[in-house]
Design a protein around this motif. Structure first.
Motif, short mmCIF file in Angstrom:
data_model
loop_
_atom_site.label_atom_id
_atom_site.label_comp_id
_atom_site.label_asym_id
_atom_site.label_seq_id
_atom_site.Cartn_x
_atom_site.Cartn_y
_atom_site.Cartn_z
N MET A 1 0.82 -1.06 0.04
CA MET A 1 0.13 -0.05 -0.13
C MET A 1 1.06 1.24 -0.03
N ARG A 2 0.75 2.06 -0.97
CA ARG A 2 1.56 3.34 -1.18
C ARG A 2 0.84 4.41 -0.35
N LEU A 3 1.57 5.28 0.37
CA LEU A 3 0.99 6.30 1.02
C LEU A 3 1.68 7.63 0.50
N LEU A 4 0.82 8.68 0.68
CA LEU A 4 1.35 10.29 0.30
C LEU A 4 1.08 10.70 1.74
N LEU A 5 2.08 11.44 2.10
CA LEU A 5 1.84 12.32 3.21
C LEU A 5 2.12 13.65 3.00
N GLY A 80 -2.22 -3.25 8.65
CA GLY A 80 -1.92 -3.58 10.11
C GLY A 80 -1.31 -2.74 10.94
N LEU A 81 -1.04 -1.53 10.51
CA LEU A 81 -0.35 -0.56 11.34
C LEU A 81 -1.53 0.70 11.75
N ARG A 82 -1.56 0.85 13.07
CA ARG A 82 -2.32 2.03 13.41
C ARG A 82 -1.63 3.44 13.34
N PHE A 83 -2.36 4.33 12.38
CA PHE A 83 -2.16 5.33 12.29
C PHE A 83 -2.79 6.57 12.88
N MET A 99 4.53 12.55 22.97
CA MET A 99 3.69 11.72 22.15
C MET A 99 3.40 10.44 22.00
N ALA A 100 4.62 9.65 22.67
CA ALA A 100 4.24 8.14 22.96
C ALA A 100 3.27 8.20 23.99
N ARG A 101 3.33 8.93 25.13
CA ARG A 101 2.32 8.97 26.13
C ARG A 101 0.89 9.50 25.75
N MET A 102 0.79 10.07 24.81
CA MET A 102 -0.35 10.74 24.26
C MET A 102 -1.14 9.74 23.52
N TYR A 103 -0.40 8.78 22.79
CA TYR A 103 -0.59 7.84 21.68
C TYR A 103 -0.26 6.63 21.83
N PRO A 104 -0.54 6.06 23.06
CA PRO A 104 -0.11 4.88 23.33
C PRO A 104 -0.49 3.56 22.37
N ASP A 105 -1.54 3.80 21.87
CA ASP A 105 -2.16 2.70 20.79
C ASP A 105 -1.89 2.98 19.61
N THR A 106 -0.88 3.88 19.01
CA THR A 106 -0.65 4.26 17.68
C THR A 106 0.68 3.76 17.41
N ASP A 107 0.82 3.42 16.08
CA ASP A 107 2.05 2.74 15.79
C ASP A 107 2.99 3.95 14.87
N VAL A 108 2.13 4.77 14.10
CA VAL A 108 2.75 5.73 13.15
C VAL A 108 1.76 6.93 13.61
N VAL A 150 3.46 0.83 3.14
CA VAL A 150 2.83 -0.25 4.43
C VAL A 150 2.52 -1.72 3.84
N HIS A 151 3.17 -2.83 4.27
CA HIS A 151 3.13 -4.06 3.63
C HIS A 151 3.28 -5.01 5.12
N ASP A 152 2.13 -5.79 5.06
CA ASP A 152 2.32 -6.77 6.07
C ASP A 152 2.54 -6.29 7.56
N GLY A 153 2.00 -5.07 8.24
CA GLY A 153 2.20 -4.56 9.08
C GLY A 153 3.66 -3.65 9.35
N GLU A 154 4.26 -3.55 8.20
CA GLU A 154 5.57 -2.78 8.34
C GLU A 154 5.41 -1.68 7.44
#
Length: 167
Positions: A1-5, A80-83, A99-108, A150-154
């Motif tokens: 999956m290709r992303l544009l940010l 498979g990644l939480r954005f 940010m890690a404290r504010m978004y503990p359930d986020t991967d990206v 993003v591919h297979d959770g990576e």
């Protein structure tokens, strides 16, 4: 999956439109992520029509028309990644831990506001990405945007793209 940010487009205040290269990226992306500061709803309308999928939030320069259509924080699971997409994250100092404290359930975490590209990881593994701005470089040498895969959770192939000043 290709992303544009992208973030901080400020259309039409800082630019009449997105650069052609960014529109080409919109066409090839599976998901477009916009981290706020649209300024006017016309670009949102166009991106909604042209992007295969759009995940977006509002920013501090976005008025009532955009705030009624977009959340302050957008969450999505992609491959498979939480954005999480939000506009502001506060001062650069201590950002990763805060940010890690504010978004503990986020991967990206994708954010904007500063117009300064950012790519770091918190000790928890949270990846923080700011694509800069494709239209308003402010004190940066170049306008910028990011692409990733993003591919297979990576998350991979995270790349910061520079745009020429006239673009």
């Amino acid at each position: 999956m290709r992303l544009l940010l992208i973030a901080d487009t400020h259309v039409p205040k800082r630019a009449r439109d997105l650069p052609a290269r960014v529109w080409d990226e919109v066409a090839s992306a599976d998901v477009v992520i916009h981290a706020g500061d649209w300024v006017e709803p016309q670009l949102l309308d166009t991106l909604e029509a042209r992007a295969k999928r759009l995940i977006a939030c509002w920013g501090n320069n976005d008025g009532a028309q955009l705030r009624c259509r977009l959340p302050e924080r957008a969450d999505a699971t992609l491959g498979g990644l939480r954005f999480t997409v939000t506009h502001e994250t506060g001062a650069a100092s201590g950002r990763e831990a805060r940010m890690a404290r504010m978004y503990p359930d986020t991967d990206v975490l994708v954010f904007g506001h500063s117009h300064i590209p950012w790519d770091t990881c918190a000790k928890t593994g949270l990846r923080l990405l700011n694509p800069g701005s494709p239209t308003d470089r402010r004190r940066q040498e170049f306008c910028t945007y990011m692409t990733a895969t993003v591919h297979d959770g990576e998350l991979s192939d995270v790349e910061l793209h520079r745009l020429e000043r006239h673009a």
